[in-house]
Each structure stands twice: as C-alpha cells, then as structure tokens.
Design a protein around this motif. Structure first.
Motif, PDB file in Angstrom:
ATOM      1  N   TRP A  68       0.821  -1.122  -0.162  1.00 46.60           N
ATOM      2  CA  TRP A  68       0.069   0.020  -0.157  1.00 46.60           C
ATOM      3  C   TRP A  68       0.921   1.027   0.059  1.00 46.60           C
ATOM      4  CZ3 TRP A  68      -4.355  -0.752   4.220  1.00 46.60           C
ATOM      5  CH2 TRP A  68      -5.229  -1.892   3.993  1.00 46.60           C
ATOM      6  N   ASP A  69       0.377   2.219  -0.776  1.00 46.52           N
ATOM      7  CA  ASP A  69       1.268   3.459  -0.886  1.00 46.52           C
ATOM      8  C   ASP A  69       0.484   4.817  -0.654  1.00 46.52           C
ATOM      9  OD1 ASP A  69       4.026   2.518  -1.986  1.00 46.52           O
ATOM     10  OD2 ASP A  69       2.875   1.628  -3.615  1.00 46.52           O
ATOM     11  N   TYR A  70       0.907   5.399   0.453  1.00 48.53           N
ATOM     12  CA  TYR A  70       0.364   6.720   0.749  1.00 48.53           C
ATOM     13  C   TYR A  70       1.316   7.728   0.456  1.00 48.53           C
ATOM     14  CZ  TYR A  70      -2.484   3.764   3.787  1.00 48.53           C
ATOM     15  OH  TYR A  70      -3.263   2.882   4.371  1.00 48.53           O
ATOM     16  N   ILE A  71       0.788   8.629  -0.341  1.00 49.70           N
ATOM     17  CA  ILE A  71       1.419   9.675  -1.088  1.00 49.70           C
ATOM     18  C   ILE A  71       0.722  11.166  -0.647  1.00 49.70           C
ATOM     19  CG2 ILE A  71       2.265  10.911  -3.001  1.00 49.70           C
ATOM     20  CD1 ILE A  71       1.933   7.923  -4.272  1.00 49.70           C
ATOM     21  N   TYR A  72       1.460  11.914  -0.155  1.00 49.78           N
ATOM     22  CA  TYR A  72       0.966  13.162   0.196  1.00 49.78           C
ATOM     23  C   TYR A  72       1.865  14.469  -0.281  1.00 49.78           C
ATOM     24  CZ  TYR A  72      -0.872  17.192   2.802  1.00 49.78           C
ATOM     25  OH  TYR A  72      -1.079  18.407   3.578  1.00 49.78           O
ATOM     26  N   SER A  73       1.403  15.260  -1.190  1.00 46.98           N
ATOM     27  CA  SER A  73       2.081  16.594  -1.623  1.00 46.98           C
ATOM     28  C   SER A  73       1.419  17.503  -1.339  1.00 46.98           C
ATOM     29  CB  SER A  73       2.247  16.362  -3.304  1.00 46.98           C
ATOM     30  OG  SER A  73       0.962  16.649  -3.711  1.00 46.98           O
ATOM     31  N   GLN A  74       2.029  18.822  -1.007  1.00 54.16           N
ATOM     32  CA  GLN A  74       1.511  19.901  -0.961  1.00 54.16           C
ATOM     33  C   GLN A  74       2.051  21.236  -1.321  1.00 54.16           C
ATOM     34  OE1 GLN A  74       0.661  20.707   3.480  1.00 54.16           O
ATOM     35  NE2 GLN A  74      -0.141  22.630   3.075  1.00 54.16           N
ATOM     36  N   GLN A  75       1.663  22.225  -2.172  1.00 53.83           N
ATOM     37  CA  GLN A  75       2.376  23.561  -2.445  1.00 53.83           C
ATOM     38  C   GLN A  75       1.593  24.599  -1.677  1.00 53.83           C
ATOM     39  OE1 GLN A  75       1.894  23.835  -6.582  1.00 53.83           O
ATOM     40  NE2 GLN A  75       3.233  25.637  -6.619  1.00 53.83           N
ATOM     41  N   LYS A  76       2.377  25.370  -0.873  1.00 56.78           N
ATOM     42  CA  LYS A  76       1.989  26.231   0.238  1.00 56.78           C
ATOM     43  C   LYS A  76       1.974  27.609  -0.691  1.00 56.78           C
ATOM     44  CE  LYS A  76       2.419  24.369   4.492  1.00 56.78           C
ATOM     45  NZ  LYS A  76       2.642  24.653   5.777  1.00 56.78           N
ATOM     46  N   GLY A  77       0.858  28.143  -1.010  1.00 57.58           N
ATOM     47  CA  GLY A  77       0.880  29.740  -1.394  1.00 57.58           C
ATOM     48  C   GLY A  77       2.015  30.125  -2.701  1.00 57.58           C
ATOM     49  N   GLY A  78       2.203  29.309  -3.791  1.00 54.50           N
ATOM     50  CA  GLY A  78       3.179  29.427  -4.587  1.00 54.50           C
ATOM     51  C   GLY A  78       4.400  29.039  -4.514  1.00 54.50           C
ATOM     52  N   GLU A  79       4.768  28.387  -3.301  1.00 55.42           N
ATOM     53  CA  GLU A  79       5.960  27.967  -3.063  1.00 55.42           C
ATOM     54  C   GLU A  79       6.307  26.769  -3.833  1.00 55.42           C
ATOM     55  OE1 GLU A  79       6.341  27.277   0.986  1.00 55.42           O
ATOM     56  OE2 GLU A  79       6.009  29.378   1.579  1.00 55.42           O
ATOM     57  N   GLU A  80       7.645  26.190  -3.597  1.00 55.31           N
ATOM     58  CA  GLU A  80       7.842  24.856  -3.986  1.00 55.31           C
ATOM     59  C   GLU A  80       6.956  23.603  -3.787  1.00 55.31           C
ATOM     60  OE1 GLU A  80       9.952  23.591  -6.610  1.00 55.31           O
ATOM     61  OE2 GLU A  80       9.817  25.832  -7.297  1.00 55.31           O
ATOM     62  N   ARG A  81       6.464  22.759  -4.432  1.00 55.04           N
ATOM     63  CA  ARG A  81       5.716  21.638  -3.988  1.00 55.04           C
ATOM     64  C   ARG A  81       6.444  20.559  -3.241  1.00 55.04           C
ATOM     65  NH1 ARG A  81       4.398  16.363  -6.122  1.00 55.04           N
ATOM     66  NH2 ARG A  81       5.707  16.897  -7.719  1.00 55.04           N
ATOM     67  N   THR A  82       6.006  20.062  -2.080  1.00 57.06           N
ATOM     68  CA  THR A  82       7.046  18.994  -1.306  1.00 57.06           C
ATOM     69  C   THR A  82       5.952  17.838  -1.485  1.00 57.06           C
ATOM     70  OG1 THR A  82       5.808  19.730   0.762  1.00 57.06           O
ATOM     71  CG2 THR A  82       7.885  20.464   0.160  1.00 57.06           C
ATOM     72  N   GLN A  83       6.514  16.556  -1.206  1.00 59.34           N
ATOM     73  CA  GLN A  83       5.911  15.145  -1.631  1.00 59.34           C
ATOM     74  C   GLN A  83       6.648  14.275  -0.385  1.00 59.34           C
ATOM     75  OE1 GLN A  83       4.927  13.655  -5.188  1.00 59.34           O
ATOM     76  NE2 GLN A  83       5.314  11.793  -4.695  1.00 59.34           N
ATOM     77  N   LYS A  84       5.818  13.905   0.060  1.00 59.16           N
ATOM     78  CA  LYS A  84       6.146  12.512   1.198  1.00 59.16           C
ATOM     79  C   LYS A  84       5.348  11.270   0.823  1.00 59.16           C
ATOM     80  CE  LYS A  84       7.718  15.361   4.753  1.00 59.16           C
ATOM     81  NZ  LYS A  84       8.279  15.307   6.192  1.00 59.16           N
ATOM     82  N   ASN A  85       6.238  10.262   1.119  1.00 57.13           N
ATOM     83  CA  ASN A  85       5.746   8.984   0.561  1.00 57.13           C
ATOM     84  C   ASN A  85       5.717   7.866   1.715  1.00 57.13           C
ATOM     85  OD1 ASN A  85       5.349   9.721  -2.126  1.00 57.13           O
ATOM     86  ND2 ASN A  85       7.562   9.520  -2.282  1.00 57.13           N
ATOM     87  N   LEU A  86       4.950   7.041   1.945  1.00 61.03           N
ATOM     88  CA  LEU A  86       5.015   6.017   2.679  1.00 61.03           C
ATOM     89  C   LEU A  86       4.312   4.725   2.211  1.00 61.03           C
ATOM     90  CD1 LEU A  86       5.403   5.259   6.006  1.00 61.03           C
ATOM     91  CD2 LEU A  86       2.961   5.593   6.043  1.00 61.03           C
ATOM     92  N   SER A  87       5.104   3.615   2.264  1.00 54.24           N
ATOM     93  CA  SER A  87       4.828   2.352   1.671  1.00 54.24           C
ATOM     94  C   SER A  87       4.780   1.398   2.796  1.00 54.24           C
ATOM     95  CB  SER A  87       5.923   1.932   0.488  1.00 54.24           C
ATOM     96  OG  SER A  87       6.012   2.630  -0.325  1.00 54.24           O
ATOM     97  N   LEU A  88       3.533   0.843   2.764  1.00 59.67           N
ATOM     98  CA  LEU A  88       3.388  -0.313   3.750  1.00 59.67           C
ATOM     99  C   LEU A  88       3.288  -1.662   3.167  1.00 59.67           C
ATOM    100  CD1 LEU A  88       0.668   1.296   5.887  1.00 59.67           C
ATOM    101  CD2 LEU A  88       3.042   1.394   6.338  1.00 59.67           C
ATOM    102  N   PHE A  89       4.229  -2.622   3.427  1.00 59.26           N
ATOM    103  CA  PHE A  89       3.992  -3.976   2.956  1.00 59.26           C
ATOM    104  C   PHE A  89       3.420  -5.197   3.950  1.00 59.26           C
ATOM    105  CE2 PHE A  89       7.406  -1.357   1.198  1.00 59.26           C
ATOM    106  CZ  PHE A  89       7.499  -1.814   0.079  1.00 59.26           C
ATOM    107  N   PHE A  90       2.632  -5.979   3.375  1.00 62.72           N
ATOM    108  CA  PHE A  90       1.925  -6.910   3.991  1.00 62.72           C
ATOM    109  C   PHE A  90       2.189  -8.429   3.520  1.00 62.72           C
ATOM    110  CE2 PHE A  90      -0.673  -3.330   4.148  1.00 62.72           C
ATOM    111  CZ  PHE A  90      -1.098  -3.228   5.487  1.00 62.72           C
ATOM    112  N   SER A  91       2.112  -9.331   4.720  1.00 61.74           N
ATOM    113  CA  SER A  91       2.351 -10.562   4.162  1.00 61.74           C
ATOM    114  C   SER A  91       1.309 -11.635   5.005  1.00 61.74           C
ATOM    115  CB  SER A  91       3.818 -11.309   4.583  1.00 61.74           C
ATOM    116  OG  SER A  91       3.695 -12.755   4.229  1.00 61.74           O
ATOM    117  N   ASP A  92       0.456 -12.147   4.498  1.00 63.57           N
ATOM    118  CA  ASP A  92      -0.721 -12.997   5.071  1.00 63.57           C
ATOM    119  C   ASP A  92      -1.546 -12.113   6.051  1.00 63.57           C
ATOM    120  OD1 ASP A  92       0.497 -15.579   4.027  1.00 63.57           O
ATOM    121  OD2 ASP A  92       1.984 -15.831   5.678  1.00 63.57           O
TER     122      ASP A  92
END
Length: 109
Positions: A68-92
C-alpha cells in the motif's frame, strides 16, 4: 487612444495574477499522513487495523496487492511543491515492513 487603452487593459488582464499581495492558495493532494499516525503502526497489525489508523491508501497496485502506498504532496501559496511517501508491505494479512519518508518512533527522536 483607443488602441492604447485596449493594450493597457490586455496587459493588466495578462499580469493580473502576478500583482504583489495577491493571495495564492495552498494545494494539498493525496493522503494526509502524520508522524503520530505512523507511530501507531506495529508489525503484525491486520490490514483493517492499518486502514483504521491510516485511511484507505491512495495507490493500491493490482500487481502487488501486498503493498500500500500513501502519497501526500502540498504546495503552499506559490512555493515549491513538497511530497512525502509511505509504503506499507503486508504478508498473510499482517503488516511486515514500512518504508518511505516516515519512520515509526520518529516523533520521539
């Protein structure tokens, strides 16, 4: 005179969004992920427990259903866009591994 006024009106319309003091909105996209949410994740949790804490993942890969991938990006008021990722791995049906920009216990560090 008419051409002069028309050219001024057109130039004002074209540059209208670049005037100083014009409010630019924040643009958040994706899953909001906080360090507090990640700190609650423990190996061995079921998919339902993880979904309760994190919400439904933004990306579920049909070729890799145990990731499962959780991706969050934000661009505050004309600034550069920042992005953070989180990956979760499952078994059984249990959480095995976490990778990405967040680490469990990161708030305490």
């Amino acid at each position: 005179m008419r051409k002069f006024l028309a050219s001024i009106a057109v130039s004002l319309l074209i540059t209208g969004c670049t005037f100083p003091g014009v409010h630019k909105i924040d643009i958040p996209q994706g899953n909001v992920v906080t360090q507090e949410m990640v700190d609650q994740l423990k190996p061995g949790m079921t998919r339902n427990q993880v979904r309760y804490i994190m919400g439904t993942p933004l990306v579920t890969d049909t070729f890799s259903p145990d990731r499962w991938d959780y991706i969050y990006s934000q661009q505050k008021g004309g600034e550069e866009r920042t992005q953070k990722n989180l990956s979760l791995f499952f078994s059984d049906n249990s959480l095995q591994r976490i990778s990405g920009d967040y680490r469990p216990g990161g708030a305490a560090q």
